[in-house]
Design a protein around this motif. Structure first.
Motif, mmCIF file in Angstrom:
data_model
loop_
_atom_site.group_PDB
_atom_site.id
_atom_site.type_symbol
_atom_site.label_atom_id
_atom_site.label_comp_id
_atom_site.label_asym_id
_atom_site.label_seq_id
_atom_site.Cartn_x
_atom_site.Cartn_y
_atom_site.Cartn_z
ATOM 1 N N ARG A 227 0.825 -1.203 0.000
ATOM 2 C CA ARG A 227 0.000 0.000 0.000
ATOM 3 C C ARG A 227 0.861 1.256 0.000
ATOM 4 N NH1 ARG A 227 -4.533 -2.259 4.204
ATOM 5 N NH2 ARG A 227 -6.043 -2.954 2.647
ATOM 6 N N ARG A 228 1.912 1.229 0.825
ATOM 7 C CA ARG A 228 2.811 2.384 0.860
ATOM 8 C C ARG A 228 3.477 2.598 -0.493
ATOM 9 N NH1 ARG A 228 3.725 0.940 6.517
ATOM 10 N NH2 ARG A 228 5.137 -0.730 5.884
ATOM 11 N N ALA A 229 3.911 1.495 -1.120
ATOM 12 C CA ALA A 229 4.608 1.605 -2.406
ATOM 13 C C ALA A 229 3.679 2.113 -3.503
ATOM 14 C CB ALA A 229 5.194 0.249 -2.796
ATOM 15 N N VAL A 230 2.444 1.576 -3.545
ATOM 16 C CA VAL A 230 1.493 2.004 -4.574
ATOM 17 C C VAL A 230 1.113 3.465 -4.363
ATOM 18 C CG1 VAL A 230 -0.815 1.641 -5.541
ATOM 19 C CG2 VAL A 230 0.602 -0.319 -4.953
ATOM 20 N N PHE A 231 0.889 3.851 -3.106
ATOM 21 C CA PHE A 231 0.534 5.251 -2.829
ATOM 22 C C PHE A 231 1.685 6.186 -3.185
ATOM 23 C CE2 PHE A 231 0.359 8.914 0.072
ATOM 24 C CZ PHE A 231 -0.874 9.430 -0.298
ATOM 25 N N ALA A 232 2.914 5.787 -2.791
ATOM 26 C CA ALA A 232 4.079 6.617 -3.112
ATOM 27 C C ALA A 232 4.237 6.785 -4.611
ATOM 28 C CB ALA A 232 5.340 5.995 -2.506
ATOM 29 N N LYS A 233 4.011 5.707 -5.365
ATOM 30 C CA LYS A 233 4.108 5.799 -6.814
ATOM 31 C C LYS A 233 2.990 6.668 -7.367
ATOM 32 C CE LYS A 233 5.581 4.554 -10.938
ATOM 33 N NZ LYS A 233 6.941 4.807 -11.450
ATOM 34 N N ALA A 234 1.788 6.507 -6.819
ATOM 35 C CA ALA A 234 0.629 7.253 -7.328
ATOM 36 C C ALA A 234 0.818 8.755 -7.165
ATOM 37 C CB ALA A 234 -0.649 6.797 -6.623
ATOM 38 N N ILE A 235 1.372 9.196 -6.031
ATOM 39 C CA ILE A 235 1.526 10.634 -5.826
ATOM 40 C C ILE A 235 2.757 11.182 -6.530
ATOM 41 C CG2 ILE A 235 0.307 10.590 -3.625
ATOM 42 C CD1 ILE A 235 2.986 10.879 -2.222
ATOM 43 N N SER A 236 3.608 10.295 -7.062
ATOM 44 C CA SER A 236 4.787 10.768 -7.791
ATOM 45 C C SER A 236 4.518 10.895 -9.288
ATOM 46 C CB SER A 236 5.967 9.810 -7.572
ATOM 47 O OG SER A 236 5.756 8.576 -8.248
ATOM 48 N N LEU A 237 3.421 10.281 -9.754
ATOM 49 C CA LEU A 237 3.120 10.325 -11.184
ATOM 50 C C LEU A 237 2.662 11.718 -11.588
ATOM 51 C CD1 LEU A 237 1.257 6.916 -11.522
ATOM 52 C CD2 LEU A 237 3.516 7.473 -12.425
ATOM 53 N N SER A 238 3.033 12.113 -12.779
ATOM 54 C CA SER A 238 2.695 13.446 -13.270
ATOM 55 C C SER A 238 1.204 13.537 -13.589
ATOM 56 C CB SER A 238 3.500 13.756 -14.532
ATOM 57 O OG SER A 238 3.164 12.853 -15.569
ATOM 58 N N PRO A 239 0.666 14.755 -13.660
ATOM 59 C CA PRO A 239 -0.762 14.917 -13.989
ATOM 60 C C PRO A 239 -1.169 14.281 -15.312
ATOM 61 C CG PRO A 239 0.128 16.955 -13.110
ATOM 62 C CD PRO A 239 1.301 16.035 -13.304
ATOM 63 N N ALA A 240 -0.222 14.069 -16.224
ATOM 64 C CA ALA A 240 -0.550 13.437 -17.505
ATOM 65 C C ALA A 240 -1.136 12.040 -17.293
ATOM 66 C CB ALA A 240 0.699 13.349 -18.388
ATOM 67 N N TYR A 241 -0.659 11.330 -16.270
ATOM 68 C CA TYR A 241 -1.170 9.988 -15.978
ATOM 69 C C TYR A 241 -2.640 10.044 -15.590
ATOM 70 C CZ TYR A 241 -1.696 5.498 -13.566
ATOM 71 O OH TYR A 241 -2.149 4.263 -13.155
ATOM 72 N N TYR A 242 -3.006 11.076 -14.806
ATOM 73 C CA TYR A 242 -4.377 11.172 -14.315
ATOM 74 C C TYR A 242 -5.322 11.790 -15.338
ATOM 75 C CZ TYR A 242 -2.481 9.704 -9.897
ATOM 76 O OH TYR A 242 -1.863 8.960 -8.911
ATOM 77 N N GLU A 243 -4.805 12.139 -16.498
ATOM 78 C CA GLU A 243 -5.690 12.496 -17.599
ATOM 79 C C GLU A 243 -6.335 11.245 -18.184
ATOM 80 O OE1 GLU A 243 -3.942 14.882 -20.635
ATOM 81 O OE2 GLU A 243 -4.354 16.725 -19.532
ATOM 82 N N LYS A 244 -5.697 10.088 -17.976
ATOM 83 C CA LYS A 244 -6.176 8.837 -18.568
ATOM 84 C C LYS A 244 -6.736 7.859 -17.538
ATOM 85 C CE LYS A 244 -2.052 8.481 -20.234
ATOM 86 N NZ LYS A 244 -0.814 7.983 -20.881
ATOM 87 N N VAL A 245 -6.382 8.034 -16.265
ATOM 88 C CA VAL A 245 -6.807 7.112 -15.207
ATOM 89 C C VAL A 245 -7.559 7.895 -14.141
ATOM 90 C CG1 VAL A 245 -6.043 5.494 -13.433
ATOM 91 C CG2 VAL A 245 -4.846 5.595 -15.628
ATOM 92 N N MET A 246 -8.734 7.397 -13.751
ATOM 93 C CA MET A 246 -9.516 8.074 -12.725
ATOM 94 C C MET A 246 -8.919 7.820 -11.343
ATOM 95 S SD MET A 246 -13.429 7.471 -14.016
ATOM 96 C CE MET A 246 -14.093 8.607 -12.794
ATOM 97 N N THR A 247 -9.023 8.835 -10.496
ATOM 98 C CA THR A 247 -8.488 8.731 -9.138
ATOM 99 C C THR A 247 -9.129 7.578 -8.378
ATOM 100 O OG1 THR A 247 -8.172 11.131 -9.126
ATOM 101 C CG2 THR A 247 -8.063 9.999 -7.007
ATOM 102 N N GLY A 248 -10.442 7.385 -8.567
ATOM 103 C CA GLY A 248 -11.131 6.293 -7.878
ATOM 104 C C GLY A 248 -10.584 4.935 -8.256
ATOM 105 N N ASP A 249 -10.123 4.793 -9.506
ATOM 106 C CA ASP A 249 -9.525 3.538 -9.947
ATOM 107 C C ASP A 249 -8.242 3.276 -9.171
ATOM 108 O OD1 ASP A 249 -8.990 1.265 -11.368
ATOM 109 O OD2 ASP A 249 -8.235 2.281 -13.145
#
Length: 604
Positions: A119-141
């Motif tokens: 969980r820590r690793a996935v969260f750390a990766k998620a908050i390090s990804l640039s906004p371009a990633y979240y143009e294609k993937v929903m936060t809820g996903d």
């Protein structure tokens, strides 16, 4: 009709997203190998659990020998002669219980630790990804992967793998002891294996596909619920509750249908495996009974063989159940590894150039052209060039969609331009660590992020370890000190999720206080006073002017009253700079700035 069309379009888009993932990904429990890096730190504990697992499996396989001996010697063993055998069996039972408890404790604790690390690793990766990633993937996903998927993997790491290994050991040991007891009956029993295995493999392939689809549907429902709840006031203000419920109900129905399909396949697997396995056991027992009648086997040996057969059959049945769980966990692991292995469009250079330490920073954009990843046909910026000197205050104005806020996105390196260069203090920002040069930037966004915490914590978000005096001084500059003191708990008052207990203006003041506290050499103000009344805006403007004396300031604004005293004003339209100068110079030039000024100042 428009709402239903919008919903249909959203559903078709989600279907396409899920389908593309289904086509591009292979379905296999091999995806569980993605857990290996997280298991390595606990290898000693896992080894101890493995030793306990092997010991308990061996002790379980020893019990039928005691039962067989009891049956064969039931009439001849004397009361004193049976005591050692009885106590030996009791000792084995005690060791079996102790080993099972130890195995459970070791495996469960390891599972909790591993899932916490994931969980820590996935969260750390998620908050390090640039906004371009979240143009294609929903936060809820992403949240579904952090919560739902990790919970599913937890059950596997904590119990399913342990159960699988234990049953594999009992299966292998039981078969060996069956052959030792009666080779002929074992051969007969093994004839049943192909009949069980082939249907299982066929159903397992279907189960793999359906399990991943089921996880995708769960993530889809989580993403949609998150989107609606985060925009709840907009939903209610537009009386969109019924439509939102209908859309969510449809997604949940699809998730339930997918789950039912998965359950039906698993139920069929269970029926087929248990039916065929235990029919084989009955056939073997019948044949063994004939051998006892003919004197080839003793009653104790047959009892012993039957127990081994039941243990082996039970292991096969348990493995069929475990296989389904492993397949589901493999799909969940795959989804988590997808995030961990995502190649971000942005990255820090291997040999980073240190960001210079200054009280004010210079900014230079040179021939910058940029379009957002999801809108490649539209350029947000077109060949933009300008320089901001140290200590200068520059305003950026223009109509909506002119590219003003995109400049800030570029300066913070949330995106990289398709062409051109951006430099801070003469150094290309792509040559510096993002975390390092961002520490030298303070941002007040148009829609400030207020966290579900106290006012004090929200302000100190701009500078870790700030003292109470520093926090209160920043609040005074932002003209929110008196309001915070009037709250029941003062600065320690909880402001609610996304700051729901605050007005729009109060949120902006908190964000401004956060930026003031950060005391960075480069200050970015994106419509920082848009939610304030005229009196508050004037007070905040005075504070901003004081701040600007010692740092470089870029201001994006629609309200020209906030930029009249800027050293220079850049007028944007269609992603280009069409004019620049101070307020009086631009007014005298006419054009877009003059028209905007006339509309605002005349109407005011």
């Amino acid at each position: 009709m428009a709402e239903h069309a919008l919903a249909a379009n959203r559903m078709s888009h989600d279907d396409a997203r899920v389908s593309s993932r289904k086509i591009s990904k292979t379905r296999s429990v091999a995806h569980l190998r993605g857990l290996l890096p997280f298991l390595k730190p606990y290898r000693r504990r896992i080894a101890a659990a493995g030793l306990a697992l092997v010991s308990t499996a061996a002790l379980s396989l020893a019990m039928p020998f005691f039962v067989g001996t009891f049956v064969d010697d039931f009439e001849t063993i004397s009361e004193t002669g049976s005591a050692p055998l009885f106590w030996a069996a009791m000792a084995v039972a005690a060791l079996l219980a102790l080993g099972s408890g130890l195995r459970y404790a070791l495996v469960t604790m390891t599972g909790e630790d591993v899932i916490g690390d994931i969980r820590r690793a996935v969260f750390a990766k998620a908050i390090s990804l640039s906004p371009a990633y979240y143009e294609k993937v929903m936060t809820g996903d992403v949240l579904s992967r952090i919560n739902t998927d990790t919970t599913l993997v937890l059950t596997v790491v904590c119990s399913t793998v342990s159960v699988a290994l234990r049953n594999l050991l009992i299966l292998a040991g039981g078969l060996a002891l069956m052959m030792y007891t009666s080779f002929g009956l074992t051969v007969l029993a093994l004839l049943v294996v192909p009949v069980v295995v082939f249907p299982t493999l066929a159903l397992a392939r279907k189960l793999r596909n359906v399990s991943r689809e089921n996880q995708d549907r769960i993530a889809e429902s989580s993403a949609r619920a998150s989107e609606i709840l985060l925009s709840l006031q907009t939903v209610q203000a537009n009386t969109h509750e019924d439509s939102s419920r209908a859309q969510f109900d449809e997604i949940v129905d699809r998730s339930i249908q997918s789950a039912h399909k998965r359950i039906r396949i698993r139920a069929m697997m269970t029926i087929v495996i248990i039916l065929l396995a235990f029919c084989g056991v009955v056939a073997v027992v019948w044949n063994g009974t004939l051998k006892v009648q003919s004197g080839v086997m003793s009653p104790g040996e047959l009892t012993q063989f039957v127990i081994f057969s039941v243990m082996v059959a039970g292991s096969v049945a348990a493995l069929s159940e475990v296989w389904g769980e492993l397949v589901r966990a493999a799909g969940a692991t795959e989804r988590m590894v997808d995030i961990l292995e995502t190649d971000d469009t942005l990255s820090d250079p291997i040999d980073c150039v240190p960001a210079p330490i200054r009280t004010a920073s210079s900014v230079r954009l040179e021939n910058v052209t940029f379009h957002y990843p999801m809108r490649p046909e539209v350029s947000a910026l077109k060949n933009v060039s300008f320089t901001v000197d140290c200590g200068e205050t520059v305003a950026i104005v223009g109509p909506s969609g002119a590219g003003k806020s995109t400049i800030f996105q570029m300066l913070l390196r949330f995106f990289d331009p398709q062409s051109g260069h951006i430099a801070i203090d003469g150094i290309d920002i792509r040559d510096m660590q993002r975390a390092e040069f961002r520490q030298r930037i303070a941002l007040v966004p148009q829609d400030p992020a207020i966290f579900a915490a106290t006012a004090r914590e929200n302000i100190s978000f701009g500078k870790s370890g700030a003292s109470d005096d520093q926090i209160e001084e920043a609040a005074q500059f932002a003209e929110i000190h008196e309001f915070l003191q009037s709250l029941p708990d003062g600065y320690d008052c909880f402001v609610g999720e996304r700051g729901v207990m605050l007005s729009g203006g109060q949120k902006q003041r908190l964000a401004i206080a956060r930026a003031i506290l950060r005391s960075a050499p480069l200050l970015l103000l994106d419509e920082a006073t848009s939610a304030l009344d005229s009196e508050s805006e004037k007070a905040i403007q005075s504070a901003i002017e004081v701040m600007s004396h010692s740092r470089t300031t870029l201001i994006v604004a629609h309200r020209l009253s906030t930029v009249r005293k800027a050293d220079r004003i850049l007028v944007f339209d269609g992603g280009r700079i069409i004019a620049q100068g101070n307020h009086d110079e631009l007014i005298s030039q006419g054009g877009l700035y003059t028209r905007l000024a006339e509309l605002q100042f005349v109407s005011n």
